[in-house]
Structures are given as structure tokens and as C-alpha cells.
Design a protein around this motif. Sequence first.
Motif, PDB file in Angstrom:
ATOM      1  N   THR A 271      91.919  23.196  -1.324  1.00  0.00           N
ATOM      2  CA  THR A 271      91.678  22.159  -2.316  1.00  0.00           C
ATOM      3  C   THR A 271      91.389  22.815  -3.656  1.00  0.00           C
ATOM      4  N   ILE A 272      90.632  23.886  -3.621  1.00  0.00           N
ATOM      5  CA  ILE A 272      90.335  24.673  -4.827  1.00  0.00           C
ATOM      6  C   ILE A 272      90.865  26.084  -4.574  1.00  0.00           C
ATOM      7  N   PRO A 273      92.114  26.346  -4.954  1.00  0.00           N
ATOM      8  CA  PRO A 273      92.744  27.636  -4.645  1.00  0.00           C
ATOM      9  C   PRO A 273      91.982  28.845  -5.204  1.00  0.00           C
ATOM     10  N   GLU A 274      91.231  28.643  -6.277  1.00  0.00           N
ATOM     11  CA  GLU A 274      90.463  29.745  -6.862  1.00  0.00           C
ATOM     12  C   GLU A 274      89.422  30.295  -5.899  1.00  0.00           C
ATOM     13  N   LEU A 275      89.012  29.493  -4.906  1.00  0.00           N
ATOM     14  CA  LEU A 275      88.031  29.976  -3.927  1.00  0.00           C
ATOM     15  C   LEU A 275      88.598  31.093  -3.061  1.00  0.00           C
ATOM     16  N   ASN A 276      89.888  31.195  -2.975  1.00  0.00           N
ATOM     17  CA  ASN A 276      90.510  32.294  -2.234  1.00  0.00           C
ATOM     18  C   ASN A 276      90.125  33.637  -2.852  1.00  0.00           C
TER      19      ASN A 276
ATOM     20  N   THR B 239      94.134  20.997  -5.759  1.00  0.00           N
ATOM     21  CA  THR B 239      95.239  20.356  -5.054  1.00  0.00           C
ATOM     22  C   THR B 239      94.684  19.274  -4.140  1.00  0.00           C
ATOM     23  N   PHE B 240      95.528  18.358  -3.744  1.00  0.00           N
ATOM     24  CA  PHE B 240      95.053  17.205  -2.983  1.00  0.00           C
ATOM     25  C   PHE B 240      95.694  17.073  -1.603  1.00  0.00           C
ATOM     26  N   GLU B 241      96.419  18.085  -1.160  1.00  0.00           N
ATOM     27  CA  GLU B 241      97.059  18.009   0.151  1.00  0.00           C
ATOM     28  C   GLU B 241      96.033  17.826   1.270  1.00  0.00           C
ATOM     29  N   LEU B 242      94.980  18.656   1.261  1.00  0.00           N
ATOM     30  CA  LEU B 242      93.961  18.554   2.311  1.00  0.00           C
ATOM     31  C   LEU B 242      93.237  17.214   2.247  1.00  0.00           C
ATOM     32  N   THR B 243      92.985  16.738   1.041  1.00  0.00           N
ATOM     33  CA  THR B 243      92.306  15.440   0.893  1.00  0.00           C
ATOM     34  C   THR B 243      93.157  14.312   1.452  1.00  0.00           C
ATOM     35  N   LEU B 244      94.427  14.321   1.117  1.00  0.00           N
ATOM     36  CA  LEU B 244      95.321  13.272   1.614  1.00  0.00           C
ATOM     37  C   LEU B 244      95.450  13.329   3.136  1.00  0.00           C
ATOM     38  N   LEU B 245      95.664  14.518   3.665  1.00  0.00           N
ATOM     39  CA  LEU B 245      95.765  14.664   5.127  1.00  0.00           C
ATOM     40  C   LEU B 245      94.449  14.284   5.806  1.00  0.00           C
ATOM     41  N   GLY B 246      93.336  14.748   5.263  1.00  0.00           N
ATOM     42  CA  GLY B 246      92.025  14.443   5.854  1.00  0.00           C
ATOM     43  C   GLY B 246      91.702  12.965   5.825  1.00  0.00           C
TER      44      GLY B 246
END
Length: 135
Positions: free
Chosen positions: A67-72, A2-9
Amino acid sequence: MTFELTLLGTAIHILIWEKLPEWGTWFKTLISLLPSPLRTLYEQWHCPFCAGFWIALALHWMTGFWTIPELNEVSTRLGTVGTPVAWILDALATATLIYTAIIALKAVGLPAMKAHLMKEEFLTSAFGDGSATTD
């Protein structure tokens, strides 16, 4: 991914290191009033990767976005040590994307700015005072 954190950052990095310093003297005054360690951090963290890492950690903590939900899943598999490891890996991935976004924006921005300046120069030479701009 996902790109939410990238866009916000990326937006936060642009705001803090590129835009706020241009908005008058109030921001520079605010930075000068910070304690010396914080002022030093601000001055040294112009690197989009370094700042992006810490921005990503803070945003992940505030929003819960990955950013990488699989890391959860890593955090649940490794137990108590898994959560910090997953957060750090995700922040590193996000920082890499922030770094890439900032470099890409600068790469596109320079030719765009040159084209704009060339257009203004042409209009000024063709029409005198530049009042015939088409912006």
C-alpha cells in the motif's frame, strides 16, 4: 500510495462477513465445523480494521503488493528486523483504508436502500401489485 491491497481486502471482507453468510446455510455449516479457536476468530473479527490487518498481511505475502511502497526501503535499511516492521506498518495502513472503505460503503448503502424501499412502496401504492417497477 497504491490501492490494490485495499480493494482486495475490502472485497474479501465483504465476501466473508457480509455475503457468504447470506448464501444459504452451507457457509454457516462450514463455520460451525471449524475448530473452536478458528470459529471464535471468525465470530470476533467482524471489525474491518482487525480483519483488514490480517487480510492485508496475507495478501502482501501472496501478492507482494504494498500500500505504501516506500516501506519496502525501511525493510532494507533496518536489516532482518526491517521486513516484519515494514510489513506490519503497511498492513496497519491498509487496514485503516479497508476500515474507511467499509464505513463509507455502509454510509452510502443505508440511504440507497431506504430510497429503493421508498420507491418500491410508492410503486406498490400507485400501481397496486408493484408490477410497474422500472428496475
